[in-house]
Design a protein around this motif. Structure first.
Motif, PDB file in Angstrom:
ATOM      1  N   PRO A  35     -41.299  77.235-120.906  1.00  0.00           N
ATOM      2  CA  PRO A  35     -40.068  77.578-120.175  1.00  0.00           C
ATOM      3  C   PRO A  35     -39.326  76.357-119.627  1.00  0.00           C
ATOM      4  N   GLN A  36     -40.065  75.363-119.125  1.00  0.00           N
ATOM      5  CA  GLN A  36     -39.398  74.178-118.577  1.00  0.00           C
ATOM      6  C   GLN A  36     -38.678  73.384-119.673  1.00  0.00           C
ATOM      7  N   GLU A  37     -39.266  73.357-120.866  1.00  0.00           N
ATOM      8  CA  GLU A  37     -38.616  72.702-122.010  1.00  0.00           C
ATOM      9  C   GLU A  37     -37.281  73.365-122.325  1.00  0.00           C
ATOM     10  N   VAL A  38     -37.274  74.681-122.291  1.00  0.00           N
ATOM     11  CA  VAL A  38     -36.062  75.442-122.608  1.00  0.00           C
ATOM     12  C   VAL A  38     -34.974  75.143-121.578  1.00  0.00           C
ATOM     13  N   VAL A  39     -35.344  75.150-120.308  1.00  0.00           N
ATOM     14  CA  VAL A  39     -34.372  74.891-119.250  1.00  0.00           C
ATOM     15  C   VAL A  39     -33.818  73.474-119.372  1.00  0.00           C
ATOM     16  N   ASP A  40     -34.701  72.513-119.647  1.00  0.00           N
ATOM     17  CA  ASP A  40     -34.255  71.123-119.792  1.00  0.00           C
ATOM     18  C   ASP A  40     -33.303  70.962-120.975  1.00  0.00           C
ATOM     19  N   ARG A  41     -33.618  71.605-122.097  1.00  0.00           N
ATOM     20  CA  ARG A  41     -32.763  71.518-123.272  1.00  0.00           C
ATOM     21  C   ARG A  41     -31.403  72.170-123.011  1.00  0.00           C
ATOM     22  N   ALA A  42     -31.404  73.323-122.341  1.00  0.00           N
ATOM     23  CA  ALA A  42     -30.144  73.999-122.014  1.00  0.00           C
ATOM     24  C   ALA A  42     -29.317  73.153-121.051  1.00  0.00           C
ATOM     25  N   GLN A  43     -29.976  72.528-120.088  1.00  0.00           N
ATOM     26  CA  GLN A  43     -29.258  71.676-119.138  1.00  0.00           C
ATOM     27  C   GLN A  43     -28.671  70.450-119.829  1.00  0.00           C
ATOM     28  N   LYS A  44     -29.399  69.907-120.794  1.00  0.00           N
ATOM     29  CA  LYS A  44     -28.902  68.755-121.548  1.00  0.00           C
ATOM     30  C   LYS A  44     -27.602  69.107-122.273  1.00  0.00           C
ATOM     31  N   TYR A  45     -27.553  70.303-122.865  1.00  0.00           N
ATOM     32  CA  TYR A  45     -26.329  70.727-123.544  1.00  0.00           C
ATOM     33  C   TYR A  45     -25.197  70.994-122.552  1.00  0.00           C
ATOM     34  N   LEU A  46     -25.537  71.514-121.383  1.00  0.00           N
ATOM     35  CA  LEU A  46     -24.510  71.726-120.359  1.00  0.00           C
ATOM     36  C   LEU A  46     -23.931  70.402-119.890  1.00  0.00           C
ATOM     37  N   ASP A  47     -24.783  69.394-119.735  1.00  0.00           N
ATOM     38  CA  ASP A  47     -24.318  68.076-119.317  1.00  0.00           C
ATOM     39  C   ASP A  47     -23.386  67.452-120.345  1.00  0.00           C
ATOM     40  N   GLN A  48     -23.530  67.815-121.607  1.00  0.00           N
ATOM     41  CA  GLN A  48     -22.678  67.294-122.674  1.00  0.00           C
ATOM     42  C   GLN A  48     -21.461  68.191-122.920  1.00  0.00           C
ATOM     43  N   ASP A  49     -21.207  69.133-122.023  1.00  0.00           N
ATOM     44  CA  ASP A  49     -20.103  70.084-122.139  1.00  0.00           C
ATOM     45  C   ASP A  49     -20.192  70.930-123.409  1.00  0.00           C
ATOM     46  N   LEU A  50     -21.398  71.320-123.764  1.00  0.00           N
ATOM     47  CA  LEU A  50     -21.641  72.199-124.914  1.00  0.00           C
ATOM     48  C   LEU A  50     -22.239  73.512-124.406  1.00  0.00           C
ATOM     49  N   GLU A  51     -21.410  74.234-123.646  1.00  0.00           N
ATOM     50  CA  GLU A  51     -21.896  75.458-123.008  1.00  0.00           C
ATOM     51  C   GLU A  51     -22.317  76.513-124.022  1.00  0.00           C
ATOM     52  N   HIS A  52     -21.600  76.635-125.148  1.00  0.00           N
ATOM     53  CA  HIS A  52     -21.935  77.657-126.134  1.00  0.00           C
ATOM     54  C   HIS A  52     -23.308  77.385-126.761  1.00  0.00           C
ATOM     55  N   ILE A  53     -23.674  76.127-126.952  1.00  0.00           N
ATOM     56  CA  ILE A  53     -25.005  75.818-127.494  1.00  0.00           C
ATOM     57  C   ILE A  53     -26.074  76.097-126.450  1.00  0.00           C
ATOM     58  N   SER A  54     -25.747  75.835-125.191  1.00  0.00           N
ATOM     59  CA  SER A  54     -26.688  76.136-124.108  1.00  0.00           C
ATOM     60  C   SER A  54     -26.968  77.645-124.037  1.00  0.00           C
ATOM     61  N   LYS A  55     -25.929  78.455-124.198  1.00  0.00           N
ATOM     62  CA  LYS A  55     -26.104  79.910-124.193  1.00  0.00           C
ATOM     63  C   LYS A  55     -26.967  80.353-125.369  1.00  0.00           C
ATOM     64  N   LEU A  56     -26.745  79.743-126.518  1.00  0.00           N
ATOM     65  CA  LEU A  56     -27.518  80.072-127.715  1.00  0.00           C
ATOM     66  C   LEU A  56     -29.000  79.762-127.486  1.00  0.00           C
ATOM     67  N   VAL A  57     -29.293  78.595-126.938  1.00  0.00           N
ATOM     68  CA  VAL A  57     -30.676  78.196-126.665  1.00  0.00           C
ATOM     69  C   VAL A  57     -31.324  79.161-125.678  1.00  0.00           C
ATOM     70  N   LEU A  58     -30.601  79.504-124.625  1.00  0.00           N
ATOM     71  CA  LEU A  58     -31.167  80.403-123.615  1.00  0.00           C
ATOM     72  C   LEU A  58     -31.382  81.813-124.162  1.00  0.00           C
ATOM     73  N   TYR A  59     -30.476  82.289-125.015  1.00  0.00           N
ATOM     74  CA  TYR A  59     -30.603  83.636-125.573  1.00  0.00           C
ATOM     75  C   TYR A  59     -31.837  83.749-126.468  1.00  0.00           C
ATOM     76  N   VAL A  60     -31.944  82.841-127.430  1.00  0.00           N
ATOM     77  CA  VAL A  60     -33.069  82.904-128.366  1.00  0.00           C
ATOM     78  C   VAL A  60     -34.381  82.610-127.649  1.00  0.00           C
ATOM     79  N   SER A  61     -34.379  81.605-126.800  1.00  0.00           N
ATOM     80  CA  SER A  61     -35.611  81.265-126.084  1.00  0.00           C
ATOM     81  C   SER A  61     -36.018  82.364-125.109  1.00  0.00           C
ATOM     82  N   GLY A  62     -35.039  83.075-124.572  1.00  0.00           N
ATOM     83  CA  GLY A  62     -35.355  84.200-123.691  1.00  0.00           C
ATOM     84  C   GLY A  62     -36.099  85.299-124.426  1.00  0.00           C
ATOM     85  N   MET A  63     -35.679  85.569-125.662  1.00  0.00           N
ATOM     86  CA  MET A  63     -36.401  86.573-126.452  1.00  0.00           C
ATOM     87  C   MET A  63     -37.808  86.089-126.785  1.00  0.00           C
TER      88      MET A  63
END
Length: 145
Positions: free
Chosen positions: A34-62
């Motif tokens: 779970p911490q890996e997923v959050v870190d990866r999503a945050q990395k994409y948010l920091d790069q202004d790639l919100e849609h990729i962050s949502k994709l990572v969180l959606y698939v990783s959530g499942m």
């Protein structure tokens, strides 16, 4: 020789093959922590790639539920096999409709930039609808009077 039955068989093989292929890949990849997923999503948010962050969180959530990703893989495998066989293609097609609709909408809203995958997933959805409509014709008397 009629072309329509041949087209339906080709669509069944296409849809069933893609579902089986997609299901196998769900069993191959290990789940991230779970911490890996959050870190990866945050990395994409920091790069202004919100849609990729949502994709990572959606698939990783499942995947993080421990069962939903595997249930989806098992469903795709079973329903894909059902679609390939003529006698069970209507049942498989009906059961695959919500899955193919979800796959298409997933790509429309979370990966709108990838046009190739949009066309592929739209093709899957259209193939599924055509199979259901064609295979349900013998049962239309149950609906109409």
């Amino acid at each position: 020789m009629k072309i329509r039955p041949i087209l339906i068989v080709i669509l069944q093989l296409f849809l069933g093959g893609m579902m089986i292929y997609g299901s196998v890949s769900k069993f191959e990849t290990p789940f991230a922590e779970p911490q890996e997923v959050v870190d990866r999503a945050q990395k994409y948010l920091d790069q202004d790639l919100e849609h990729i962050s949502k994709l990572v969180l959606y698939v990783s959530g499942m995947k993080q539920t421990g069962y939903l990703w595997l249930l989806l893989g098992i469903s795709e495998l079973i329903f894909g096999l059902l679609v390939i066989w003529k006698k069970t293609s209507l049942i498989g097609g009906l059961l695959l409709l919500p899955i193919t609709l979800n796959i298409f909408l997933f790509h429309v809203f979370l990966e709108p930039d990838n046009v190739g995958e949009l066309f592929l997933t739209f093709g899957l959805l259209v193939a599924n609808v055509i199979i259901v409509l064609f295979r349900s014709k013998p049962y239309n008397y149950l609906i109409t009077q």
